[in-house]
Enzyme design. Structure first.
Site, short mmCIF file in Angstrom:
data_model
loop_
_atom_site.label_atom_id
_atom_site.label_comp_id
_atom_site.label_asym_id
_atom_site.label_seq_id
_atom_site.Cartn_x
_atom_site.Cartn_y
_atom_site.Cartn_z
N CYS A 42 0.81 -1.22 0.00
CA CYS A 42 0.00 0.00 0.00
C CYS A 42 0.85 1.27 0.00
O CYS A 42 1.93 1.31 0.56
CB CYS A 42 -0.88 0.03 1.24
N ARG B 97 5.57 -0.29 -5.87
CA ARG B 97 5.48 -1.04 -4.62
C ARG B 97 4.52 -2.22 -4.71
O ARG B 97 4.54 -3.11 -3.87
CB ARG B 97 4.99 -0.10 -3.50
N TRP C 168 -2.98 -2.79 -1.47
CA TRP C 168 -2.60 -4.18 -1.69
C TRP C 168 -3.42 -4.99 -0.69
O TRP C 168 -3.24 -4.87 0.52
CB TRP C 168 -1.09 -4.33 -1.43
N ASN D 141 -2.25 2.49 5.69
CA ASN D 141 -1.31 1.38 5.46
C ASN D 141 -1.17 0.64 6.77
O ASN D 141 -1.06 1.28 7.83
CB ASN D 141 0.08 1.89 5.04
N GLY D 142 -1.09 -0.69 6.70
CA GLY D 142 -0.90 -1.46 7.93
C GLY D 142 -2.11 -2.34 8.19
O GLY D 142 -2.98 -2.51 7.32
N GLU E 177 17.60 -18.68 -5.29
CA GLU E 177 17.29 -17.35 -5.80
C GLU E 177 16.81 -17.45 -7.26
O GLU E 177 15.86 -16.76 -7.65
CB GLU E 177 18.52 -16.45 -5.67
N LYS F 183 13.15 -16.23 -8.61
CA LYS F 183 12.96 -15.28 -9.73
C LYS F 183 11.97 -15.86 -10.74
O LYS F 183 11.06 -15.18 -11.21
CB LYS F 183 14.29 -14.99 -10.46
N GLU G 84 8.36 -15.91 -9.34
CA GLU G 84 7.80 -14.56 -9.15
C GLU G 84 7.27 -13.96 -10.45
O GLU G 84 6.19 -13.40 -10.48
CB GLU G 84 8.90 -13.60 -8.65
N HIS H 153 17.11 -38.13 -2.56
CA HIS H 153 16.31 -38.30 -1.33
C HIS H 153 14.86 -37.91 -1.55
O HIS H 153 14.11 -37.70 -0.59
CB HIS H 153 16.93 -37.49 -0.18
N LYS I 118 6.55 -4.66 -3.88
CA LYS I 118 7.99 -4.41 -3.79
C LYS I 118 8.43 -4.27 -2.35
O LYS I 118 9.50 -4.72 -1.98
CB LYS I 118 8.31 -3.12 -4.57
#
Ligand code: AGP
Length: 611
Positions: free
Chosen positions: A2, A27, A73, A98-99, A484, A488, A491, A507, A606
């Site tokens: 947000c 964001r 968001w 926000n929050g 990583e 990527k 995402e 395994h 973000k």
């Protein structure tokens, strides 16, 4: 996540609010809205699902000198127009938030009894009704907000306007970043200074518990006890240059290619002829490094994978290092060994879990706290004893790239500083340090060489476009690089990707191997190469298709079952920083083929400022 923008001015502030929201788009969000107090002293509310551009289309004719705006968001209630902010209480008061408000159920029940009608499923709506209720009891807007925040449990950054006080903008903060931007006879609020680049250079950061009463020519700040307080005026260094695409189709592509420059700038002034310099890390750095007998690193997502690579370096250099995800760390008990340096890593410096972990650590007896961060004006930087900045420049793509490689560079420099104390007197430079420093200097050029593989990677990416799953393999410090790489890919291409330490294949995950499961591996020429080759043979023997980034001298070559792209030989310590780059490019080109929203992938933000 947000974003908040608010403005009070003598001019029409709608364009400022819309522009501010556009600047916060990076964001991540799913809906947006604006509330402006118009010439008739009425609240004009416009909200829409999707991009700020859609909101802009429905804002024709919205004019006023006072207003708040928001990108949402979704946390409580799905992305929908009625859940988008601002929320109003019978069009008397408008709030952006926000929050997360944890006691919203109790407040909602009490407000229903008082006759308030709810039009959303959000936790935020209770805030606006509570402010309205306090105003109905005779309080002015500031006093009503002060009373309301005293009744909230949870985290908030708030922007509040009321049609009854058309010359006041209120901002309040607890656990969610908020600042006041200072203009000439106009003032602003924002959750992130980048929203205000064209309108304010000077700003003040609100501290937890602060409430600001903002007019066109005055900013008054009151702390949690209602006492008037002063907050430092800072000068923002943000500029529009950093947010230009510069001919690239996506920020992610631009940021991948910027890694040569970002690493050069991160090294700038920090390397001597043959050593890592400590002074540039700050006056306190030497004492903090001297006191560090072992380290604990806390981070989330990509920053956590940077920490996980660094653990191999620290332990190789004889320094005990534990690494943990912030959201796990903050909810368990800890035994802290004396002399432990507590390190946080965060690109944004605003990740709530990482902030909360640092808060918690401060009460647990760690010797010092250090953060590795990319944003000078962030909460994490302000809360840490020492910061080492990654000079990556602004990272806008949600998928982190240049922040990751610069974090690794900083972590390697930190490991070298601590190693010097472990293997010598803390001052003497040995051959190993000399060699790593020379390799660090040549890293930007080595990255440039890897970027030259892009056409081959484009060819490789075509094999992934119609796949639903992928497996990433690495060993040693390249296991977190594989993780990583998998992060990527998932995402931005929405392909399910898993990473495994290659030795773990037999395994369990070997059962997944067939021609529909591409297997990506990183194969630098290190002491684990032969072991990795055996693991790749296990894949090949089961009909798996291999996509390998391998050292020129690895002996691995392309054939029917394997596509091998050669990487020039590189020093073992530097190798993880180099080998992640082709994985970034691979994800980018797979996503490009799939036509996803690369810079703003679905459901992601973000800056993750909620729990
Ligand atoms: C990276 O591609 C992700 N978008 C995400 O995992 C990110 O690294 C994580 O949210 C932590 O962010 P921070 O570094 O800003 O704290």
């Amino acid at each position: 996540m947000c974003g908040i923008v608010g403005a009070i001015a003598q001019r029409n502030i709608t364009p400022v609010l819309i522009d501010g929201l556009k600047r916060l788009e990076y964001r991540g969000y799913d809906s947006a809205g604006i509330a402006v107090v118009d010439a008739e002293q009425a609240l004009d509310l416009r909200r829409s699902v999707g991009r700020v551009a859609s909101l802009e289309q429905i804002c024709d004719g919205v004019e006023g000198h006072l207003g708040v705006a928001h990108t949402r968001w979704a946390t409580h209630g799905r992305p929908a127009e009625h859940n988008a902010h601002p929320h109003t209480s019978s069009f008397q008061v408008a709030v952006v938030h926000n929050g997360i408000i944890e006691n919203h159920h109790e407040l909602r029940e009490a407000q229903k009894q008082q006759g308030f009608v709810f039009s959303s499923e959000t936790d935020t709506e209770v805030i606006v009704h509570q402010i309205d209720w306090h105003m109905q009891q005779g309080k002015n807007l500031l006093a009503a907000v002060q009373a309301t925040v005293g009744e909230l449990k949870g985290a908030y950054g708030l922007g509040v306007v009321s049609k009854q006080e058309t010359d006041v903008l209120i901002a309040a903060r607890s656990g969610s970043p908020l600042l006041v931007g200072l203009g000439e006879n106009e003032n602003f609020i924002a959750s992130d200074m980048s929203a205000l680049i064209p309108v304010a250079k000077k700003y003040m950061v609100l501290e937890d518990g602060d409430i600001a009463r903002v007019t066109t020519d005055k900013v008054e700040i009151f702390d949690a006890n209602g006492q008037a307080v002063q907050r430092d005026i800072r000068i923002s260094t943000l500029s529009d240059d950093e947010i230009e695409l510069g001919g690239y189709a996506h920020y992610m592509k631009k940021e991948i290619h910027e890694q040569t420059r970002a690493i050069t700038e991160t090294l700038e002034g920090r390397l001597g002829a043959d050593s890592v310099l400590e002074l540039p890390f700050g006056d306190e750095a030497r004492d903090i490094f001297d006191a560090a007998k072992q380290i604990k690193i806390i981070a989330c997502g990509t920053s956590f994978y940077a920490a996980s690579v660094a653990r191999y370096w620290f332990e190789e250099f004889g320094i005990r290092c534990d690494v943990e995800i912030a959201s796990e760390y903050r909810y368990r008990k800890h035994v802290v060994d004396p002399g432990t340096l507590f390190v946080t890593i965060s690109q944004s410096g605003e990740t709530l879990d990482t902030m909360a972990a640092l808060d918690m650590a401060k009460g647990l007896g760690y010797t010092n706290t250090l953060c590795i961060c990319n944003v000078a004006e962030s909460s994490l930087v302000r809360a840490s004893d020492l910061t080492i900045f990654t000079h990556a420049g602004r990272e806008i793509g949600v998928a982190s790239t240049k922040a990751f490689t610069t974090q690794l560079v900083v972590l390697l420099m930190l490991a070298i500083c601590l190693r010097r104390r472990r293997v010598g007197d803390g001052q003497t430079i040995d051959d190993m340090e000399r060699e790593i420093v020379q390799e660090l200097r040549s890293l930007p050029q080595q990255i440039e060489n890897v970027l030259d593989l892009e056409n081959d990677i484009i060819a490789m990416a075509k094999h992934f476009t119609h796949k639903h799953h992928a497996l990433f393999l690495g060993r040693g410090a390249h296991f977190p690089i594989a993780m990583e790489g998998a992060l990527k890919l998932k995402e931005i291409s929405y392909i399910h990707a898993e990473a495994y330490a290659a030795g773990e294949l037999k395994h369990g995950p070997l059962a997944l191997i067939d021609e529909d499961m591409p297997v990506v591996a990183v194969a630098p020429n290190n002491e684990l190469l032969e072991k990795l080759k055996s693991n790749l043979e296990e894949v090949r023997a089961r009909g798996g298709k291999l996509f390998v980034f391998a050292d020129q001298h690895s002996g691995l070559t392309s054939d029917e079952e394997a596509m091998v792209l050669e990487v020039a030989p590189v020093n073992n310590y530097i190798a993880p920083i180099l080998y992640v780059v082709p994985l970034q490019l691979l994800s980018y080109h797979v996503a490009l083929n799939k036509g996803t929203d690369i810079d703003k992938p679905r459901n992601l933000a973000k800056s993750v400022t909620v729990e």
